[in-house]
Design a protein around this motif. Sequence first.
Motif, PDB file in Angstrom:
ATOM      1  N   PRO A   3      -7.493  -2.043   3.546  1.00 36.40           N
ATOM      2  CA  PRO A   3      -8.461  -1.487   2.590  1.00 36.40           C
ATOM      3  C   PRO A   3      -9.024  -0.140   3.064  1.00 36.40           C
ATOM      4  CG  PRO A   3      -8.889  -3.805   2.986  1.00 36.40           C
ATOM      5  CD  PRO A   3      -7.869  -3.385   4.005  1.00 36.40           C
ATOM      6  N   PHE A   4      -9.307   0.722   2.091  1.00 37.80           N
ATOM      7  CA  PHE A   4      -9.913   2.019   2.393  1.00 37.80           C
ATOM      8  C   PHE A   4     -10.719   2.452   1.183  1.00 37.80           C
ATOM      9  CE2 PHE A   4      -5.765   2.753   0.510  1.00 37.80           C
ATOM     10  CZ  PHE A   4      -6.012   3.714  -0.467  1.00 37.80           C
ATOM     11  N   LEU A  37       3.267   6.150   5.594  1.00 39.73           N
ATOM     12  CA  LEU A  37       2.792   5.614   6.871  1.00 39.73           C
ATOM     13  C   LEU A  37       1.701   4.570   6.675  1.00 39.73           C
ATOM     14  CD1 LEU A  37       2.774   8.886   9.001  1.00 39.73           C
ATOM     15  CD2 LEU A  37       4.433   7.019   9.064  1.00 39.73           C
ATOM     16  N   MET A  38       0.925   4.707   5.621  1.00 37.68           N
ATOM     17  CA  MET A  38      -0.075   3.687   5.315  1.00 37.68           C
ATOM     18  C   MET A  38       0.592   2.371   4.912  1.00 37.68           C
ATOM     19  SD  MET A  38      -2.934   5.991   3.319  1.00 37.68           S
ATOM     20  CE  MET A  38      -3.941   4.594   2.835  1.00 37.68           C
ATOM     21  N   LYS A  39       1.666   2.464   4.158  1.00 34.72           N
ATOM     22  CA  LYS A  39       2.384   1.247   3.749  1.00 34.72           C
ATOM     23  C   LYS A  39       2.964   0.517   4.959  1.00 34.72           C
ATOM     24  CE  LYS A  39       3.646   3.251  -0.713  1.00 34.72           C
ATOM     25  NZ  LYS A  39       4.770   3.834  -1.514  1.00 34.72           N
ATOM     26  N   LEU A  40       3.318   1.279   5.989  1.00 35.16           N
ATOM     27  CA  LEU A  40       3.875   0.688   7.208  1.00 35.16           C
ATOM     28  C   LEU A  40       2.789   0.270   8.197  1.00 35.16           C
ATOM     29  CD1 LEU A  40       6.805   3.218   7.797  1.00 35.16           C
ATOM     30  CD2 LEU A  40       7.025   0.835   7.050  1.00 35.16           C
ATOM     31  N   HIS A  41       1.525   0.576   7.878  1.00 38.51           N
ATOM     32  CA  HIS A  41       0.375   0.318   8.757  1.00 38.51           C
ATOM     33  C   HIS A  41       0.430   1.163  10.038  1.00 38.51           C
ATOM     34  CE1 HIS A  41      -1.132  -3.032   6.328  1.00 38.51           C
ATOM     35  NE2 HIS A  41       0.143  -3.339   6.147  1.00 38.51           N
ATOM     36  N   LEU A  48     -10.163   8.057   2.300  1.00 37.01           N
ATOM     37  CA  LEU A  48      -9.299   9.165   1.906  1.00 37.01           C
ATOM     38  C   LEU A  48     -10.100  10.168   1.095  1.00 37.01           C
ATOM     39  CD1 LEU A  48      -5.926   7.481   0.871  1.00 37.01           C
ATOM     40  CD2 LEU A  48      -6.520   8.585   3.035  1.00 37.01           C
ATOM     41  N   VAL A  49      -9.999  11.429   1.468  1.00 39.06           N
ATOM     42  CA  VAL A  49     -10.684  12.512   0.767  1.00 39.06           C
ATOM     43  C   VAL A  49      -9.628  13.331   0.035  1.00 39.06           C
ATOM     44  CG1 VAL A  49     -12.135  14.550   1.008  1.00 39.06           C
ATOM     45  CG2 VAL A  49     -12.529  12.548   2.472  1.00 39.06           C
ATOM     46  N   ASP A  50      -9.640  13.224  -1.280  1.00 40.58           N
ATOM     47  CA  ASP A  50      -8.646  13.875  -2.145  1.00 40.58           C
ATOM     48  C   ASP A  50      -9.017  15.342  -2.334  1.00 40.58           C
ATOM     49  OD1 ASP A  50      -7.040  14.785  -4.247  1.00 40.58           O
ATOM     50  OD2 ASP A  50      -7.091  12.864  -5.296  1.00 40.58           O
TER      51      ASP A  50
END
Length: 324
Positions: A3-4, A37-41, A48-50
Amino acid sequence: MTPFTYQRVSSAREAAAAVAAVPGARFIAGGTNLLDLMKLHVETPTHLVDVNRIGLDAIAATPDGGLRIGALVRNTDLAADARVRRGYAVLSRALVAGASGQLRNKATTAGNLLQRTRCPYFSDLAMPCNKRTPGSGCAAMGGETRHHAILGTSAHCIATHPSDMAVALRALDAQIETVDASGRTRTIPIAQLHAPPGDTPHRDTILAADELITAVTLPAPLGGVHVYRKVRDRASYAFANVSIALVAQRRGGRLVPQRLAFGGLAPAPWRVEAAERLGEGASAGAIADAVLQGARPTAHNAYKMALVPRVLQASLAQAAEVLP
């Protein structure tokens, strides 16, 4: 996925302040590397700042005849820009060699520079990796190293930097503009942007956590002929075994490399100015020897030692067809 939280911002300084306010926060624009990379942990940002709505998506002429490229200019738009194709053709060619059209439509100038390594041990949580988890060890040492670095490595990491665009920018002497949460700005030569692995391979660049790239500037065009050659295991969308960004001129009837940078060899785009200064009489082999000074190949990637002079010779031959 871990979560983020997520936040949109409207200015570069607001973006930097938002990242500074939350430990573990990261900037996100195209997300072509970070989301994978997030999907792979491998990456687990807390916030996250868009930055997609802060502008920084224009290419403009500079007073000295160069170009200022906004950090959010998409790779497709940068490669297609008439000024880039005319004056900085090696950059346009590197971008087109770098990824599929779909990825180039999303990927940004700043994000391309900040790509993380594609070392398979880095993306595999079952393997020790000092770049991912400092102090855990390096599984590449003694492992499969066909695509790993032979220059600029340390006892803690032998990963390569994956960007094609960065290799061209290194040959062109690009400058990187940044801003942090306090509003402080600085300009960093691209030669200094990527940190050598040393004892801290988890630090890919010299940027602070809250430091946002705002633009890349290029000096006035060099002229000459521009070549980007990329040798890879398959013809489409693979990372370089060895790549070269070459700017060459005719001097005294001989084709001379004016600028020369390599990818696939080191943790950063690799340029050896001493190799460029060898003069008009130097052979491709002599220039390659200067580039490869201090190389430490493994049994699996020693082929790069022979490939570098061959790629250089082929690139010079290609340039000679344009400048007969």
